[in-house]
Design a protein around this motif. Structure first.
Motif, PDB file in Angstrom:
ATOM      1  N   UNK A 170       0.839  -1.206   0.000  1.00 25.00           N
ATOM      2  CA  UNK A 170       0.000   0.000   0.000  1.00 25.00           C
ATOM      3  C   UNK A 170       0.869   1.250   0.000  1.00 25.00           C
ATOM      4  N   UNK A 171       1.911   1.263   0.825  1.00 24.15           N
ATOM      5  CA  UNK A 171       2.812   2.416   0.875  1.00 24.15           C
ATOM      6  C   UNK A 171       3.526   2.624  -0.465  1.00 24.15           C
ATOM      7  N   UNK A 172       3.966   1.522  -1.091  1.00 22.00           N
ATOM      8  CA  UNK A 172       4.619   1.629  -2.398  1.00 22.00           C
ATOM      9  C   UNK A 172       3.654   2.152  -3.450  1.00 22.00           C
ATOM     10  N   UNK A 173       2.418   1.670  -3.423  1.00 20.12           N
ATOM     11  CA  UNK A 173       1.420   2.141  -4.380  1.00 20.12           C
ATOM     12  C   UNK A 173       1.160   3.637  -4.215  1.00 20.12           C
ATOM     13  N   UNK A 174       1.053   4.084  -2.967  1.00 22.46           N
ATOM     14  CA  UNK A 174       0.834   5.513  -2.715  1.00 22.46           C
ATOM     15  C   UNK A 174       2.034   6.338  -3.192  1.00 22.46           C
ATOM     16  N   UNK A 175       3.236   5.835  -2.933  1.00 23.38           N
ATOM     17  CA  UNK A 175       4.441   6.550  -3.372  1.00 23.38           C
ATOM     18  C   UNK A 175       4.484   6.619  -4.897  1.00 23.38           C
ATOM     19  N   UNK A 176       4.201   5.506  -5.560  1.00 18.83           N
ATOM     20  CA  UNK A 176       4.197   5.461  -7.017  1.00 18.83           C
ATOM     21  C   UNK A 176       3.132   6.390  -7.590  1.00 18.83           C
ATOM     22  N   UNK A 177       1.938   6.356  -7.030  1.00 20.98           N
ATOM     23  CA  UNK A 177       0.861   7.221  -7.503  1.00 20.98           C
ATOM     24  C   UNK A 177       1.219   8.687  -7.306  1.00 20.98           C
ATOM     25  N   UNK A 178       1.839   9.017  -6.188  1.00 17.49           N
ATOM     26  CA  UNK A 178       2.219  10.400  -5.919  1.00 17.49           C
ATOM     27  C   UNK A 178       3.264  10.887  -6.926  1.00 17.49           C
ATOM     28  N   UNK A 179       4.248  10.046  -7.206  1.00 20.90           N
ATOM     29  CA  UNK A 179       5.285  10.412  -8.174  1.00 20.90           C
ATOM     30  C   UNK A 179       4.675  10.591  -9.562  1.00 20.90           C
ATOM     31  N   UNK A 180       3.812   9.659  -9.956  1.00 18.47           N
ATOM     32  CA  UNK A 180       3.179   9.761 -11.279  1.00 18.47           C
ATOM     33  C   UNK A 180       2.268  10.986 -11.363  1.00 18.47           C
ATOM     34  N   UNK A 181       1.568  11.304 -10.286  1.00 19.76           N
ATOM     35  CA  UNK A 181       0.710  12.492 -10.267  1.00 19.76           C
ATOM     36  C   UNK A 181       1.551  13.756 -10.429  1.00 19.76           C
ATOM     37  N   UNK A 182       2.670  13.819  -9.702  1.00 22.11           N
ATOM     38  CA  UNK A 182       3.546  14.992  -9.816  1.00 22.11           C
ATOM     39  C   UNK A 182       4.151  15.101 -11.213  1.00 22.11           C
ATOM     40  N   UNK A 183       4.490  13.966 -11.819  1.00 19.50           N
ATOM     41  CA  UNK A 183       5.008  13.992 -13.189  1.00 19.50           C
ATOM     42  C   UNK A 183       3.950  14.506 -14.149  1.00 19.50           C
ATOM     43  N   UNK A 184       2.713  14.084 -13.958  1.00 17.00           N
ATOM     44  CA  UNK A 184       1.618  14.540 -14.817  1.00 17.00           C
ATOM     45  C   UNK A 184       1.414  16.038 -14.669  1.00 17.00           C
ATOM     46  N   UNK A 185       1.433  16.531 -13.445  1.00 18.96           N
ATOM     47  CA  UNK A 185       1.276  17.963 -13.208  1.00 18.96           C
ATOM     48  C   UNK A 185       2.433  18.748 -13.815  1.00 18.96           C
ATOM     49  N   UNK A 186       3.645  18.234 -13.674  1.00 19.88           N
ATOM     50  CA  UNK A 186       4.812  18.926 -14.238  1.00 19.88           C
ATOM     51  C   UNK A 186       4.738  18.950 -15.762  1.00 19.88           C
ATOM     52  N   UNK A 187       4.319  17.850 -16.354  1.00 25.86           N
ATOM     53  CA  UNK A 187       4.196  17.791 -17.808  1.00 25.86           C
ATOM     54  C   UNK A 187       3.145  18.771 -18.294  1.00 25.86           C
ATOM     55  N   UNK A 188       2.010  18.833 -17.603  1.00 21.34           N
ATOM     56  CA  UNK A 188       0.955  19.777 -17.981  1.00 21.34           C
ATOM     57  C   UNK A 188       1.444  21.217 -17.838  1.00 21.34           C
ATOM     58  N   UNK A 189       2.208  21.483 -16.799  1.00 23.53           N
ATOM     59  CA  UNK A 189       2.740  22.826 -16.580  1.00 23.53           C
ATOM     60  C   UNK A 189       3.710  23.212 -17.694  1.00 23.53           C
ATOM     61  N   UNK A 190       4.559  22.285 -18.073  1.00 27.39           N
ATOM     62  CA  UNK A 190       5.510  22.557 -19.160  1.00 27.39           C
ATOM     63  C   UNK A 190       4.750  22.789 -20.464  1.00 27.39           C
ATOM     64  N   UNK A 191       3.729  21.986 -20.729  1.00 28.25           N
ATOM     65  CA  UNK A 191       2.942  22.156 -21.959  1.00 28.25           C
ATOM     66  C   UNK A 191       2.254  23.525 -21.980  1.00 28.25           C
ATOM     67  N   UNK A 192       1.704  23.947 -20.835  1.00 30.22           N
ATOM     68  CA  UNK A 192       1.083  25.274 -20.771  1.00 30.22           C
ATOM     69  C   UNK A 192       2.108  26.371 -21.005  1.00 30.22           C
ATOM     70  N   UNK A 193       3.285  26.238 -20.450  1.00 36.72           N
ATOM     71  CA  UNK A 193       4.336  27.248 -20.619  1.00 36.72           C
ATOM     72  C   UNK A 193       4.801  27.308 -22.074  1.00 36.72           C
ATOM     73  N   UNK A 194       4.938  26.163 -22.706  1.00 35.40           N
ATOM     74  CA  UNK A 194       5.323  26.145 -24.119  1.00 35.40           C
ATOM     75  C   UNK A 194       4.254  26.823 -24.957  1.00 35.40           C
ATOM     76  N   UNK A 195       2.997  26.542 -24.685  1.00 37.35           N
ATOM     77  CA  UNK A 195       1.903  27.176 -25.422  1.00 37.35           C
ATOM     78  C   UNK A 195       1.909  28.687 -25.202  1.00 37.35           C
ATOM     79  N   UNK A 196       2.158  29.115 -23.983  1.00 37.36           N
ATOM     80  CA  UNK A 196       2.218  30.551 -23.673  1.00 37.36           C
ATOM     81  C   UNK A 196       3.356  31.220 -24.438  1.00 37.36           C
ATOM     82  N   UNK A 197       4.508  30.571 -24.493  1.00 39.07           N
ATOM     83  CA  UNK A 197       5.662  31.130 -25.211  1.00 39.07           C
ATOM     84  C   UNK A 197       5.379  31.178 -26.711  1.00 39.07           C
TER      85      UNK A 197
END
Length: 141
Positions: free
Chosen positions: A83-110
């Motif tokens: 359960x702890x590993x699943x939560x850690x994995x989900x948290x990392x993947x969620x942060x990666x998704x948010x970072x990717x979306x943020x980069x995509x928004x910044x590229x679109x803005x530029x």
């Protein structure tokens, strides 16, 4: 006496299944930490398959987890670690998704800032409206 043997065998199989899934999760977390994002795509089908197997194995968890036997206690501990590993994995993947979306928004803005959008109409003639939006300043101070 077949029922206890079946439970012991099922506990052993469930424990091995949890160990395999935990190994896949650890490998995925390590790959992300090393920047090897292609490994996520490689691990995903295996992780999905193992998750389905764990769900099937624990559809009726009572016979596997009840009791004070060392194997049942070890299985409960492994489930907690999983359960702890699943939560850690989900948290990392969620942060990666948010970072990717943020980069995509910044590229679109530029791209918008450096494009000719707004300067010319669709037919190629010079636009009539202002290119930059009007800025408002707070003059109440």
């Amino acid at each position: 006496m077949t029922a206890p043997q079946l439970t012991t065998t099922s506990q052993a199989a469930a424990e091995a299944l949890i160990d395999r899934l935990a190994r896949v999760l650890r490998d995925e977390i390590a790959a992300i930490g090393q920047g090897n994002l292609a490994e996520i795509e490689v691990q995903f089908p295996r992780k999905q398959q193992l998750l389905a197997e764990v769900e099937a194995a624990f559809a009726d968890p009572a016979p596997l987890l009840e009791g004070d036997s060392p194997r049942a206690e070890r299985l409960r501990a492994k489930l907690s670690e999983l359960r702890d590993l699943l939560h850690q994995d989900m948290d990392i993947l969620r942060r990666m998704t948010e970072a990717t979306a943020s980069v995509a928004r910044e590229i679109e803005r530029i791209r918008d800032r450096h494009s000719l959008r707004g300067l010319y109409d669709r037919d190629g003639s010079a636009g009539t409206g202002p290119v930059a939006p009007t800025q408002r300043f707070d003059q109440s101070v």
